[in-house]
Design an enzyme around this catalytic site. Structure first.
Site, PDB file in Angstrom:
ATOM      1  N   PRO A   1      28.869   2.798 -11.572  1.00  0.00           N
ATOM      2  CA  PRO A   1      29.720   2.956 -12.952  1.00  0.00           C
ATOM      3  C   PRO A   1      28.707   4.145 -13.985  1.00  0.00           C
ATOM      4  CG  PRO A   1      28.487   1.244 -12.330  1.00  0.00           C
ATOM      5  CD  PRO A   1      27.773   2.098 -10.974  1.00  0.00           C
ATOM      6  N   GLU A   2      29.761   4.520 -14.806  1.00  0.00           N
ATOM      7  CA  GLU A   2      28.836   5.483 -16.139  1.00  0.00           C
ATOM      8  C   GLU A   2      30.010   5.579 -17.481  1.00  0.00           C
ATOM      9  OE1 GLU A   2      30.069   9.829 -15.331  1.00  0.00           O
ATOM     10  OE2 GLU A   2      30.079   9.770 -12.871  1.00  0.00           O
TER      11      GLU A   2
END
Ligand SMILES: [Zn+2]
Length: 293
Positions: free
Chosen positions: A2-3
């Site tokens: 996840p960013e």
């Protein structure tokens, strides 16, 4: 992994059920996440009221009325699921869903709002830690993080100053969390395409000799902010593990311009290029060699 947009999506899913509620019960099933949870983890949360659910880069920051902050990171495969209580239907859904995922539900928060928030993490690279709010500035996990890309202070001058004299590629510079926080492989590729800058270009070339930003730095900051806003609006990108806390998928993967689009036509208007994949620092980079210079 996840960013920033995926973590922001998670924050927006947790805030309505956690803010203003207190932890009625905290169930730690597996305390050996990336680092072991502190022994007093459940005790320091139980009965405490959540005053806000915030985010710094890829970290979630749950502020408590006690003055503590619950600091959480999703790691590679972590996700939160919210089950809203109040009624058999919701409870039934909770038990049904849990039966499928239970072995990876490592931490379960029972909120006074009757919502149940589970942290599921098959690979256990996620982490949770409790830090006193007054000691947050000195917290090693946060201390070296660069500026928040959607913050007001992040601009071309700041990015150019951070890249001045850097003999690495622009791609590597943007992945460096000290230069700008929260970006990973997907959004760096997408931002560079929007800015029409080659990922192979030297990072130092967005700054003049004095460190002043040039027009490339302006375009790059615009590209970074635009792609992050668009991705947050779409609920993030669901490639492998990301789901919003309500179980819905993020949709931004359908709007990638270059990421994971090798050999496809470049979407830039008027460009006849084809998206190419190269490997930089051991990771795939997707870009258009025609319009990204
Ligand atoms: Zn192109």
């Amino acid at each position: 992994m996840p960013e920033l947009p995926e973590v922001e999506t998670v924050r927006r899913g947790l805030a309505p059920v956690m803010e203003g509620a207190c932890f009625a019960k905290v169930d730690v099933r597996r305390g050996d996440l990336r680092w072991p949870l502190p022994k007093d983890f459940a005790r320091r949360l139980k009965g405490r009221t959540v005053t806000s659910v915030g985010r710094r880069a890829k970290y979630l920051l749950i502020d408590l009325a006690s003055g503590d902050v619950l600091l959480m990171h999703l790691g590679m495969s972590g996700s939160f699921h919210v089950f809203r209580g109040g009624g058999d239907k919701a409870l039934g859904r909770y038990h049904h869903e849990r039966a499928r995922h239970a072995s990876h539900d490592h931490v379960v928060f029972h909120m006074s709002s009757s919502a149940i928030v589970t942290f599921n993490d098959p690979r256990r690279f996620g982490s949770m830690k409790i830090v006193a709010r007054e000691k947050l500035d000195a917290e090693p996990l946060l201390r070296s993080l660069g500026p928040e890309p959607l913050g007001n202070v992040f601009d071309a001058a700041m990015l150019a100053a951070a890249c001045m004299g850097k003999k690495t590629s622009l791609k590597a510079a943007l992945l460096d969390q000290r230069v700008v926080a929260g970006l990973g492989n997907i959004y760096v590729c997408e931002a560079l395409h929007r800015a029409r800058l080659s990922p192979k270009r030297m990072a130092s070339t967005i700054a003049g000799r004095s460190g002043a930003p040039n027009e490339r730095a302006e375009r790059l900051v615009e590209g970074i902010k635009a792609v992050l806003y668009d991705a947050i609006e779409a609920g993030g990108s669901s490639l492998r593990d990301h789901k919003r806390p309500d179980g819905e998928l993020g949709m931004f993967q359908h709007r990638f311009r270059v990421y994971d689009r090798e050999d496809q036509k470049c979407p830039t208007t008027g460009c006849r290029g084809v998206v190419k994949r190269i490997v930089q620092n051991g990771r795939s980079t997707f870009y258009c060699p025609v319009c990204q210079k």
